[in-house]
Design an enzyme around this catalytic site. Structure first.
Site, mmCIF file in Angstrom:
data_model
loop_
_atom_site.group_PDB
_atom_site.id
_atom_site.type_symbol
_atom_site.label_atom_id
_atom_site.label_comp_id
_atom_site.label_asym_id
_atom_site.label_seq_id
_atom_site.Cartn_x
_atom_site.Cartn_y
_atom_site.Cartn_z
ATOM 1 N N LYS A 107 0.950 -1.346 0.424
ATOM 2 C CA LYS A 107 0.501 0.022 -0.015
ATOM 3 C C LYS A 107 0.919 1.335 -0.203
ATOM 4 O O LYS A 107 0.327 2.472 -0.326
ATOM 5 C CB LYS A 107 -1.126 0.008 1.436
ATOM 6 C CG LYS A 107 -1.858 -1.074 1.258
ATOM 7 C CD LYS A 107 -2.953 -0.842 2.349
ATOM 8 C CE LYS A 107 -4.030 -1.880 1.648
ATOM 9 N NZ LYS A 107 -3.663 -3.639 2.188
HETATM 10 C C1 LIG Z 1 -3.974 -4.942 1.402
HETATM 11 C C2 LIG Z 1 -3.263 -5.705 1.369
HETATM 12 C C3 LIG Z 1 -3.963 -6.763 1.066
HETATM 13 C C4 LIG Z 1 -5.059 -6.723 -0.558
HETATM 14 O O1 LIG Z 1 -4.883 -6.000 -1.507
HETATM 15 P P1 LIG Z 1 -6.259 -5.565 -1.993
HETATM 16 O O2 LIG Z 1 -5.832 -4.597 -3.095
HETATM 17 O O3 LIG Z 1 -6.910 -4.855 -0.991
HETATM 18 O O4 LIG Z 1 -6.801 -6.858 -2.558
HETATM 19 C C5 LIG Z 1 -2.640 -7.696 0.652
HETATM 20 N N1 LIG Z 1 -1.631 -7.649 1.115
HETATM 21 C C6 LIG Z 1 -1.596 -7.023 2.672
HETATM 22 C C7 LIG Z 1 -0.561 -7.208 2.828
HETATM 23 C C8 LIG Z 1 -2.341 -5.281 2.138
HETATM 24 O O5 LIG Z 1 -2.103 -4.648 3.229
#
Ligand SMILES: *Cc1c(COP(=O)(O)O)cnc(C)c1O
Length: 431
Positions: A107
């Site tokens: 993210k």
């Molecule tokens: C947010 C997140 C996901 C999922 O990603 P999406 O875009 O919501 O599908 C997977 N792994 C981690 C570690 C995350 O923080």
């Protein structure tokens, strides 16, 4: 490029408007009006191209002339200043490590890009922007950290006191600068309610803009396509299968946008934990939102993924079309633990629970196929230390960025679970 609402294609706004609004009217999500196309020359020069160059070339198709070229190049250089290496795990499968950013989660990429876009517009318009974020732990730190030292923008994070892990709390409370952490005497839902109350009740008297840094913001989605080009660039293979461990499906949507623009990818796999709304949809054509169930890959505990709405439009509301490009499987915690253990014991590679779901997904698709696969490793294993330790009996070393923040002093302001406390802080600071 103009942006349209997923619920009204006649509603068009600029990139700036879409970024600032976050959510489109009618609660739709913003989508690019057209799918960008990368030309053949870009694709054939891809092998060996840097991540920063890819970000600039792809990103400017989305941003158009709303951010001048020079500023946009600098922005991409700043956002993408950490590596996203493709690391071989076993014979035909590699891990795209998305966790080398400041908070060690994928993210970071989206949050940093959105932060700098908002920062650019805020400065251009000589507006002060204050972002309020409620967090249960993880997402908030990537967002807050993304805004660190972005001029013209302050961030106030609300987190539930005593309800986040030690590492998470350090990540939320040691940023300093333009980031303030409020430790709320309550639970996550209380934090969220306080933030919502502020959005509806607080009168900024025109002195600043109060906004959220919503996870469905288009400026978080766009940069999540950059590393798919970079993955193909490193794999040097146009026949690769890419598996994305998915919760809200924003990460996967980034990949699908890249594919739509001409990136050669053989097939996508969306791997989930037992929150299997999308795997069920691909199988039956019926989408049934469900309450989320708790798992060890908890960033993917989503029963009604928000980006499904975008994917559904891309695939013309047709589950067969969806399924031709994306296979989707769900896995249990037991399978996830087993995969983490096996991968460490046989290959010496430590997975986090989300990456393990990704590896399970790509392996399932590749069974009896002579193809190469990539899975996205979305978090550093130390972010899920308890699970990693219990499964592999090793304690992976904290990456430097986390070590540095563990050494810093926690700085938070304690507030009660009532709106008056939050209001007073906003008034004292900004009015
Ligand atoms: C947010 C997140 C996901 C999922 O990603 P999406 O875009 O919501 O599908 C997977 N792994 C981690 C570690 C995350 O923080």
């Amino acid at each position: 490029m103009q942006y349209i609402s997923s619920r009204d294609k006649n509603l068009k706004v600029s990139f700036e408007e879409a970024v600032k609004r976050g959510l489109a009217p009618n609660k739709g999500l913003f989508m690019p009006e057209n799918y960008i196309q990368m030309d053949k020359e870009f694709i054939s020069n891809l092998y060996g191209m840097s991540l920063q160059e890819i970000g600039y070339q792809v990103g400017k198709k989305y941003v158009g002339n709303e951010i001048p070229d020079n500023d946009f190049r600098n922005l991409c250089n700043e956002v993408l200043n950490f590596d996203i290496p493709l690391v071989k795990v076993k014979n035909n499968i590699s891990s795209l490590e998305l966790f080398h950013g400041p908070t060690c989660a994928f993210k970071d990429v989206g949050a940093r890009f959105m932060a700098r876009c908002l920062g650019y517009f805020s400065q251009k318009n000589k507006e002060k922007t204050v972002i309020l974020v409620a967090t249960s732990g993880d997402t908030g730190s990537a967002v807050a950290r993304g805004f660190l030292n972005v001029p013209g923008v302050d961030v106030i994070i609300l987190y539930p006191s005593g309800k986040v892990s030690e590492i998470q709390e350090k990540q939320l409370t040691t940023n300093g600068g333009n980031i303030t952490a409020l430790e709320v005497n309550g639970v996550f839902d209380d934090c969220q309610r306080l933030v919502k109350t502020a959005f509806t009740n607080f009168d900024t008297k025109g002195k600043f803009k109060l906004t959220s840094a919503n996870s469905i913001n288009i400026a978080r989605l766009i940069p999540q396509s950059f590393y798919y080009y970079y993955a193909v660039s490193q794999a040097k293979n146009a026949e690769t299968v890419i598996c994305v461990p998915s919760g809200n499906f924003g990460n996967l949507t980034g990949g699908i946008l890249a594919w739509k623009s001409g990136l050669p990818v053989k097939h996508f796999v969306a791997a989930t934990n037992i929150n299997d709304t999308v795997p069920q949809y691909v199988k039956t054509g019926i989408y049934t939102a469900k309450p989320s169930k708790q798992t060890i890959s908890n960033a993917m505990d989503v029963g009604d993924p928000s980006n499904f709405e975008r994917l559904n439009i891309i695939f013309n509301q047709n589950y067969k079309e969806f399924g031709e490009t994306i296979s989707s499987y769900s896995f249990t915690d037991e399978q996830t633990r087993e995969k983490m253990k096996e991968t460490y014991e046989k290959y010496g590679y430590i997975l986090d629970p989300h990456g393990a779901v990704g590896l399970l997904g790509v392996e399932k698709y590749l069974e009896n196929k002579n193809l190469e696969g990539i899975f996205l490793e979305t978090a550093h294993p130390t972010k899920f230390l308890d699970v990693v330790k219990s499964v592999t009996s090793v304690t992976p070393e904290l990456p430097e960025t986390l070590q540095a923040c563990m050494k810093k002093e926690k700085q938070s302001i304690k507030i009660e679970n009532n709106y008056a406390d939050l209001e007073k802080i906003l008034k004292d600071r900004y009015l």
